[in-house]
Design a protein around this motif. Structure first.
Motif, PDB file in Angstrom:
ATOM      1  N   MET A   1      21.703   0.405  18.353  1.00  0.00           N
ATOM      2  CA  MET A   1      21.141   1.312  17.353  1.00  0.00           C
ATOM      3  C   MET A   1      20.153   0.550  16.476  1.00  0.00           C
ATOM      4  N   ARG A   2      19.002   1.148  16.234  1.00  0.00           N
ATOM      5  CA  ARG A   2      17.983   0.498  15.411  1.00  0.00           C
ATOM      6  C   ARG A   2      18.472   0.356  13.973  1.00  0.00           C
ATOM      7  N   THR A   3      18.175  -0.761  13.364  1.00  0.00           N
ATOM      8  CA  THR A   3      18.530  -0.978  11.960  1.00  0.00           C
ATOM      9  C   THR A   3      17.277  -0.950  11.110  1.00  0.00           C
ATOM     10  N   TRP A   4      17.493  -0.684   9.827  1.00  0.00           N
ATOM     11  CA  TRP A   4      16.376  -0.485   8.915  1.00  0.00           C
ATOM     12  C   TRP A   4      16.490  -1.404   7.710  1.00  0.00           C
ATOM     13  N   SER A   5      15.366  -1.863   7.247  1.00  0.00           N
ATOM     14  CA  SER A   5      15.290  -2.623   5.996  1.00  0.00           C
ATOM     15  C   SER A   5      14.636  -1.756   4.937  1.00  0.00           C
ATOM     16  N   VAL A   6      15.046  -1.980   3.698  1.00  0.00           N
ATOM     17  CA  VAL A   6      14.461  -1.252   2.571  1.00  0.00           C
ATOM     18  C   VAL A   6      13.799  -2.261   1.657  1.00  0.00           C
ATOM     19  N   THR A   7      12.534  -2.032   1.363  1.00  0.00           N
ATOM     20  CA  THR A   7      11.744  -2.949   0.548  1.00  0.00           C
ATOM     21  C   THR A   7      11.277  -2.240  -0.716  1.00  0.00           C
ATOM     22  N   ARG A   8      11.381  -2.952  -1.823  1.00  0.00           N
ATOM     23  CA  ARG A   8      10.839  -2.416  -3.079  1.00  0.00           C
ATOM     24  C   ARG A   8       9.330  -2.603  -3.089  1.00  0.00           C
ATOM     25  N   SER A   9       8.614  -1.533  -3.359  1.00  0.00           N
ATOM     26  CA  SER A   9       7.160  -1.614  -3.346  1.00  0.00           C
ATOM     27  C   SER A   9       6.657  -2.579  -4.404  1.00  0.00           C
ATOM     28  N   PRO A  10       5.723  -3.457  -4.037  1.00  0.00           N
ATOM     29  CA  PRO A  10       5.042  -4.252  -5.062  1.00  0.00           C
ATOM     30  C   PRO A  10       4.239  -3.322  -5.978  1.00  0.00           C
ATOM     31  N   VAL A  11       3.790  -3.868  -7.090  1.00  0.00           N
ATOM     32  CA  VAL A  11       2.908  -3.126  -7.996  1.00  0.00           C
ATOM     33  C   VAL A  11       1.532  -3.790  -7.900  1.00  0.00           C
ATOM     34  N   PRO A  12       0.708  -3.337  -6.970  1.00  0.00           N
ATOM     35  CA  PRO A  12      -0.577  -4.012  -6.744  1.00  0.00           C
ATOM     36  C   PRO A  12      -1.569  -3.709  -7.858  1.00  0.00           C
ATOM     37  N   PRO A  13      -2.561  -4.588  -8.053  1.00  0.00           N
ATOM     38  CA  PRO A  13      -3.570  -4.326  -9.084  1.00  0.00           C
ATOM     39  C   PRO A  13      -4.452  -3.131  -8.756  1.00  0.00           C
ATOM     40  N   SER A  14      -4.588  -2.804  -7.460  1.00  0.00           N
ATOM     41  CA  SER A  14      -5.390  -1.654  -7.050  1.00  0.00           C
ATOM     42  C   SER A  14      -4.904  -1.184  -5.694  1.00  0.00           C
ATOM     43  N   LEU A  15      -5.365  -0.029  -5.278  1.00  0.00           N
ATOM     44  CA  LEU A  15      -4.974   0.500  -3.980  1.00  0.00           C
ATOM     45  C   LEU A  15      -5.681  -0.210  -2.835  1.00  0.00           C
ATOM     46  N   GLU A  16      -6.703  -0.994  -3.156  1.00  0.00           N
ATOM     47  CA  GLU A  16      -7.413  -1.771  -2.132  1.00  0.00           C
ATOM     48  C   GLU A  16      -6.727  -3.102  -1.842  1.00  0.00           C
ATOM     49  N   ASP A  17      -5.821  -3.501  -2.717  1.00  0.00           N
ATOM     50  CA  ASP A  17      -5.121  -4.765  -2.543  1.00  0.00           C
ATOM     51  C   ASP A  17      -4.174  -4.679  -1.350  1.00  0.00           C
ATOM     52  N   PRO A  18      -4.019  -5.759  -0.556  1.00  0.00           N
ATOM     53  CA  PRO A  18      -3.087  -5.736   0.584  1.00  0.00           C
ATOM     54  C   PRO A  18      -1.658  -5.369   0.193  1.00  0.00           C
ATOM     55  N   ALA A  19      -1.268  -5.677  -1.061  1.00  0.00           N
ATOM     56  CA  ALA A  19       0.093  -5.368  -1.509  1.00  0.00           C
ATOM     57  C   ALA A  19       0.330  -3.870  -1.684  1.00  0.00           C
ATOM     58  N   ALA A  20      -0.715  -3.061  -1.535  1.00  0.00           N
ATOM     59  CA  ALA A  20      -0.578  -1.600  -1.677  1.00  0.00           C
ATOM     60  C   ALA A  20      -0.088  -0.944  -0.389  1.00  0.00           C
ATOM     61  N   TRP A  21       0.283  -1.739   0.616  1.00  0.00           N
ATOM     62  CA  TRP A  21       0.697  -1.164   1.901  1.00  0.00           C
ATOM     63  C   TRP A  21       1.840  -0.166   1.748  1.00  0.00           C
ATOM     64  N   ALA A  22       2.800  -0.480   0.868  1.00  0.00           N
ATOM     65  CA  ALA A  22       3.965   0.411   0.704  1.00  0.00           C
ATOM     66  C   ALA A  22       3.561   1.751   0.103  1.00  0.00           C
ATOM     67  N   LEU A  23       2.621   1.738  -0.835  1.00  0.00           N
ATOM     68  CA  LEU A  23       2.142   2.979  -1.446  1.00  0.00           C
ATOM     69  C   LEU A  23       1.456   3.865  -0.411  1.00  0.00           C
ATOM     70  N   HIS A  24       0.595   3.263   0.395  1.00  0.00           N
ATOM     71  CA  HIS A  24      -0.102   4.046   1.411  1.00  0.00           C
ATOM     72  C   HIS A  24       0.874   4.562   2.473  1.00  0.00           C
ATOM     73  N   GLY A  25       1.847   3.743   2.833  1.00  0.00           N
ATOM     74  CA  GLY A  25       2.834   4.184   3.808  1.00  0.00           C
ATOM     75  C   GLY A  25       3.705   5.309   3.283  1.00  0.00           C
ATOM     76  N   ALA A  26       4.125   5.196   2.011  1.00  0.00           N
ATOM     77  CA  ALA A  26       4.946   6.247   1.410  1.00  0.00           C
ATOM     78  C   ALA A  26       4.168   7.553   1.320  1.00  0.00           C
ATOM     79  N   SER A  27       2.894   7.472   0.961  1.00  0.00           N
ATOM     80  CA  SER A  27       2.071   8.675   0.885  1.00  0.00           C
ATOM     81  C   SER A  27       1.949   9.340   2.250  1.00  0.00           C
ATOM     82  N   ALA A  28       1.739   8.540   3.299  1.00  0.00           N
ATOM     83  CA  ALA A  28       1.618   9.102   4.644  1.00  0.00           C
ATOM     84  C   ALA A  28       2.897   9.833   5.056  1.00  0.00           C
TER      85      ALA A  28
END
Length: 369
Positions: A1-28
């Motif tokens: 069975m596949r297992t899942w990890s849960v990550t707390r989203s970073p707070v990036p300085p902008s949506l263009e920052d690489p750390a914004a991946w979680a925000l874009h993924g959550a929106s999708a």
């Protein structure tokens, strides 16, 4: 069975920052879920909206958790399969944590939701919270005699207990406390209907009330009055068995809310009724309009103070709002709103104006141990 990890989203300085991946993924994920549930993405979370929630924390602590496969060392936006959006008020309701849990339709019943909820409850405990409120969205309301129909304890509104969100909440120890009707108004509304409703309501209200309208910023002289209305919204609006306490607003919080709305890329419009003999505000309604989705309008709070009810002020401010929207936002096509099913007065106003029932939201509560 596949297992899942849960990550707390970073707070990036902008949506263009690489750390914004979680925000874009959550929106999708949010967009995919809304398409699956309602056939459109009108009320889905944008990455910008989520980012603003994480960066403006003067009054509310917000935490965004995202789920992805456990075998990914460096997950990307495309790897996000679910989210838990928590917010916890800082100056009131300090026992409460509000959690919205969303799982991509293609990954349901695979343990994603359970992993997200377990981490969300840990975050809530770490912030001293002992009660969690969550919701489940349903496309329609089942008949009273339908198999699996679950009626809210208020006696108003039903949900299908077999649908994924409700079944998940029940399985994880939540108790249904309230049902909210989700309604949509197709625009434009017949001008003759609006004129008639406005005139009848104004006649009932009488000469003691005067309407004001403000866009994007309230005049300084009305800030404290508006803060009173928002405070009373937390006590006068129906909350069923949800263990909510008074949420106090002041002028500074009103200004902070205006700034947050602007940062999210929205405009807003307020129509309020002044009781002229006392010089105080007796009622208001507010809508938000996303700049990037001109067809969409979100109905935010509407309230008539208890001491001013029975004068059709609710209809007066809402009809006036819709007339103003037609003039200022001719491209708007839909207004979205949610109301407690036991709030028969506000629902009657909405029905008279043409709002059509579109879904039901179950409001669930759980005490953490």
């Amino acid at each position: 069975m596949r297992t899942w990890s849960v990550t707390r989203s970073p707070v990036p300085p902008s949506l263009e920052d690489p750390a914004a991946w979680a925000l874009h993924g959550a929106s999708a994920v949010s967009f995919a879920v809304d398409h699956d549930t309602y056939g459109n993405d009108d009320v889905a979370y944008t990455a910008q909206y989520l980012h603003v929630g994480l960066t403006r924390t003067e009054y509310t602590t917000r935490v965004l958790l995202v789920a992805h496969r456990s075998d990914l060392a460096s997950p990307t936006a495309q790897d996000v399969v679910g989210l838990a959006n928590l917010h916890m008020q800082r100056a009131s309701n300090e026992r409460m944590a509000y959690v919205e849990l969303v799982v991509h339709p293609e990954h349901r019943r695979q343990g994603v939701g359970a992993a997200l909820l377990a981490e969300a409850e840990q975050v809530a405990r770490a912030h001293g919270r002992s009660v969690v409120i969550a919701s489940s969205d349903h496309r329609g309301e089942p008949a009273a005699d339908a198999p699996g129909a679950l009626e809210a304890p208020t006696g108003s509104g039903r949900i299908d207990s077999a649908e994924p969100g409700a079944a998940f909440a029940h399985r994880h120890g939540f108790v249904l406390e309230q049902a909210e009707r989700y309604s949509v108004l197709d625009l434009p509304v017949d001008p003759d209907l609006l004129d008639r409703m406005h005139a009848e309501a104004a006649d009932r209200a009488g000469a003691d009330y005067r309407l004001h309208a403000w866009r994007d910023s309230l005049p300084e002289e009305w800030l404290e009055h508006f803060a009173v209305l928002e405070t009373r919204m937390s006590t006068d609006a129906p909350s069923a068995g949800l263990e909510l306490e008074e949420d106090v607003w002041d002028a500074a919080r009103v200004r902070a809310a205006e700034e947050r709305i602007a940062a999210a890329g929205h405009a807003f419009l307020v129509v309020a009724a002044e009781h002229e003999p006392t010089g105080t505000l007796a009622a208001f309604t507010m809508v938000e309009m996303p700049h990037d989705r001109p067809a969409v309008v979100f109905q935010e709070d509407t309230l008539v103070l208890r001491e001013h009810r029975g004068r059709r002020l609710g209809m007066l401010v809402k009809a006036d709002m819709l007339r103003r929207l037609a003039a200022s936002h001719p491209g708007a096509e839909r207004v979205h709103t949610w109301n407690a099913e036991e709030n028969s007065y506000m629902l009657a106003i909405n029905v008279a104006l043409g709002f059509r029932p579109t879904g039901v939201s179950g409001e669930w509560q759980k005490h953490l141990t």
